[in-house]
Design an enzyme around this catalytic site. Structure first.
Site, PDB file in Angstrom:
ATOM      1  N   ARG A  40       0.822  -1.232   0.000  1.00 16.24           N
ATOM      2  CA  ARG A  40      -0.037  -0.087   0.272  1.00 16.24           C
ATOM      3  C   ARG A  40       0.979   1.397   0.080  1.00 16.24           C
ATOM      4  O   ARG A  40       0.511   2.214  -0.554  1.00 16.24           O
ATOM      5  CB  ARG A  40      -0.936  -0.057   1.095  1.00 16.24           C
ATOM      6  CG  ARG A  40      -1.946  -0.833   1.059  1.00 16.24           C
ATOM      7  CD  ARG A  40      -3.212  -0.904   2.164  1.00 16.24           C
ATOM      8  NE  ARG A  40      -4.552  -1.112   1.723  1.00 16.24           N
ATOM      9  CZ  ARG A  40      -5.409  -1.431   2.763  1.00 16.24           C
ATOM     10  NH1 ARG A  40      -5.118  -1.239   3.907  1.00 16.24           N
ATOM     11  NH2 ARG A  40      -6.642  -1.869   2.087  1.00 16.24           N
ATOM     12  N   LYS A 206     -17.812 -16.317   3.237  1.00 17.08           N
ATOM     13  CA  LYS A 206     -19.282 -15.889   3.167  1.00 17.08           C
ATOM     14  C   LYS A 206     -20.078 -15.610   1.935  1.00 17.08           C
ATOM     15  O   LYS A 206     -19.494 -14.774   1.351  1.00 17.08           O
ATOM     16  CB  LYS A 206     -19.585 -15.049   4.332  1.00 17.08           C
ATOM     17  CG  LYS A 206     -19.129 -15.432   5.681  1.00 17.08           C
ATOM     18  CD  LYS A 206     -19.414 -14.348   6.659  1.00 17.08           C
ATOM     19  CE  LYS A 206     -18.991 -14.804   8.085  1.00 17.08           C
ATOM     20  NZ  LYS A 206     -18.660 -13.547   8.793  1.00 17.08           N
ATOM     21  N   GLY A 398     -12.683  -4.080   1.634  1.00 18.70           N
ATOM     22  CA  GLY A 398     -13.760  -3.715   1.733  1.00 18.70           C
ATOM     23  C   GLY A 398     -13.900  -2.807   0.756  1.00 18.70           C
ATOM     24  O   GLY A 398     -15.487  -2.761   0.243  1.00 18.70           O
TER      25      GLY A 398
HETATM   26  C1  3PG Z   1      -8.858  -1.490   5.076  1.00 18.34           C
HETATM   27  O1  3PG Z   1      -7.693  -1.826   5.329  1.00 18.34           O
HETATM   28  O2  3PG Z   1      -9.767  -2.176   5.056  1.00 18.34           O
HETATM   29  C2  3PG Z   1      -8.876  -0.133   4.952  1.00 18.34           C
HETATM   30  O3  3PG Z   1      -7.655   0.504   5.439  1.00 18.34           O
HETATM   31  C3  3PG Z   1     -10.000   0.534   5.785  1.00 18.34           C
HETATM   32  O4  3PG Z   1      -9.689   0.255   7.171  1.00 18.34           O
HETATM   33  P1  3PG Z   1     -11.067  -0.222   8.112  1.00 18.34           P
HETATM   34  O5  3PG Z   1     -11.676  -1.423   7.675  1.00 18.34           O
HETATM   35  O6  3PG Z   1     -10.686  -0.190   9.479  1.00 18.34           O
HETATM   36  O7  3PG Z   1     -11.887   1.032   7.894  1.00 18.34           O
HETATM   37 MG    MG Z   2     -11.370  -3.054   6.348  1.00 19.35          MG
END
Ligand code: 3PG
Ligand code: MG
Length: 418
Positions: A40, A206, A398
């Site tokens: 990242r 899931k 996510g």
């Molecule tokens: C991740 O790694 O999913 C992102 O940096 C967002 O982090 P979070 O899921 O804790 O909001």
């Molecule tokens: Mg996350």
């Protein structure tokens, strides 16, 4: 994309507030926090170099982990500043706060081409609450706002959304960084009118995590290949025994609806026809999270769609691998999200690895476009050393899923239109 990007900006001499996703995995080694995967950070370097060359004064903001408003020392971004300095080959200033006098003073002393990393924005509860007063405080060092944190763009937090609103209200530009631009291109535009056949491979534990993605991709894809534990919820929906496999019994209706939609739309919907199964046995050992470690015994291939009562399905079997690899080999566009099995254990990694090889191969030899939707599938590709053999790997987890679901990401919505 109709959003402003860094290429549209004139940042010379300006303070650029740059939100990045430096939420990287860390491990403690001899009392020091060490970054175990810097992807990242590396992926933001083109944006950083570009803005530095243009004479911007960069102020980087990020979060690390979920400290929930506390100054959790293990979640400090200080080791990231050191890593960044290493990668860029130039000094990176660090302030142990993200707002306040010290930040404003240090930011004020930056020269064009200088770089400052602020401490974890989640040390304040106001960050996740997207508190307007906190966003104002962050914005005190922002002439220009740039968001390169695709991985955090699904969060409407102060540093991903609130600050942009403040800067825009003042008439300042809010632009996408080069990484953000690439993510939106590959996970968005490139999948709008994909070269066909367009094959989607979905795995993971899931069905509930993927159902919206399945639903949306059924409208675009020519074939969907399902693996991972979520395949067993489909099996259950089809009336088979699933033994001790991970299933979501309350999601069988959702699975049936997906199967029906695929049929109605003429989309090929492939489910595993064989599995690698094993008998799970609880041990006294605890893992890092304090959960009992499961030992898997009597690992074998099963071609029976009914899983033995004492066993769990943990990977797709060789017959399934063959069928899926053939679909992949004929594809012109591929989207992959989620592993085919419990790939962290090498006895259950072959399905995921074989798919990784097939995707890399069709990309390299037939010029197919392969897009990897983040998270564990990226980990698996890197583990198999095939990361550089695919077209694009997302840095989001996510965020990638929400974007693929067709949702508007707040961090993107807040950016200025061209
Ligand atoms: C991740 O790694 O999913 C992102 O940096 C967002 O982090 P979070 O899921 O804790 O909001
Ligand atoms: Mg996350």
């Amino acid at each position: 994309m109709a959003k402003l990007t860094v290429k549209d900006l004139n940042v010379r001499g300006k303070r650029v507030f740059l939100r990045v996703d430096y939420n990287v995995p860390l491990e403690e080694k001899d009392g020091q926090m060490v970054i175990t995967d810097a992807t990242r950070i590396v992926e933001t370097l083109p944006t950083l170099r570009f803005l530095l060359e243009q004479g911007g004064k960069l102020i980087l903001a990020a979060h690390l982990g979920r400290p929930k408003g506390k100054r959790e020392p293990s979640m400090s971004l200080r080791p990231v500043a050191a890593k960044l300095a290493d990668l860029l080959g130039r000094p990176v200033a660090f302030v142990d706060d993200c707002i306040g006098e010290k930040v404003e003073k240090t930011a004020g002393a930056l020269k064009p081409g200088d770089l400052l990393l602020l401490e974890n924005v989640r040390y304040y509860n106001e960050e996740e609450a997207n508190d307007p007063a906190f966003a104002e405080k962050l914005a005190r060092v922002a002439d220009v706002y740039v968001n390169d944190a695709f991985g955090a763009a699904h969060r409407a937090h102060a540093s991903t959304e609130g600050v942009a609103r403040v800067v825009a209200r003042r008439g300042g530009p809010c632009a996408a960084g080069l990484l953000m631009e690439r993510e939106l291109k590959f996970l968005g535009e490139e999948l709008e009118k994909p070269a066909r056949p367009f094959v989607v491979i979905l795995g993971g534990a899931k069905v509930s995590d993927k159902i919206q993605v399945i639903d949306r991709l059924l409208e675009k894809a020519d074939a969907l290949l399902i693996g991972g534990a979520m395949a067993y919820t489909f099996r259950l929906a089809q009336g088979h025994q699933t033994g001790k496999s991970l299933v979501e019994p309350d999601k069988t209706e959702v699975a049936k609806a997906a199967l029906a939609k695929a049929k109605q739309r003429g989309v090929k919907f492939l489910l595993p026809t064989d599995d690698v199964v094993a008998v799970p046995v609880k041990t006294d050992k605890l893992d890092k999270k304090g959960k009992p470690v499961i030992d898997y015994q009597n690992v074998r291939v099963s071609t029976d769609l009914n899983c033995p009562a004492d066993a769990a399905g943990l990977d797709i079997g060789p017959g399934t691998v063959k069928a899926y690899a053939a679909e992949v080999a004929a594809a012109r566009t591929i989207l992959w999200n989620g592993p085919m099995g419990l790939f962290e254990d090498k006895r259950f990694a072959e399905g995921t690895n074989a798919i990784a090889r097939a995707v890399a191969d069709v990309t390299q030899t037939h010029g197919a476009k392969s897009i990897i939707g983040g998270g564990d599938s990226v980990k698996a590709l890197n583990k198999a050393r095939l990361g550089d053999k695919v077209t694009f790997m997302s840095t989001g987890g996510g965020a990638s899923l929400e974007f693929l679901e067709g949702r508007v990401l707040p961090g993107v919505a807040a950016l200025s239109e061209k």
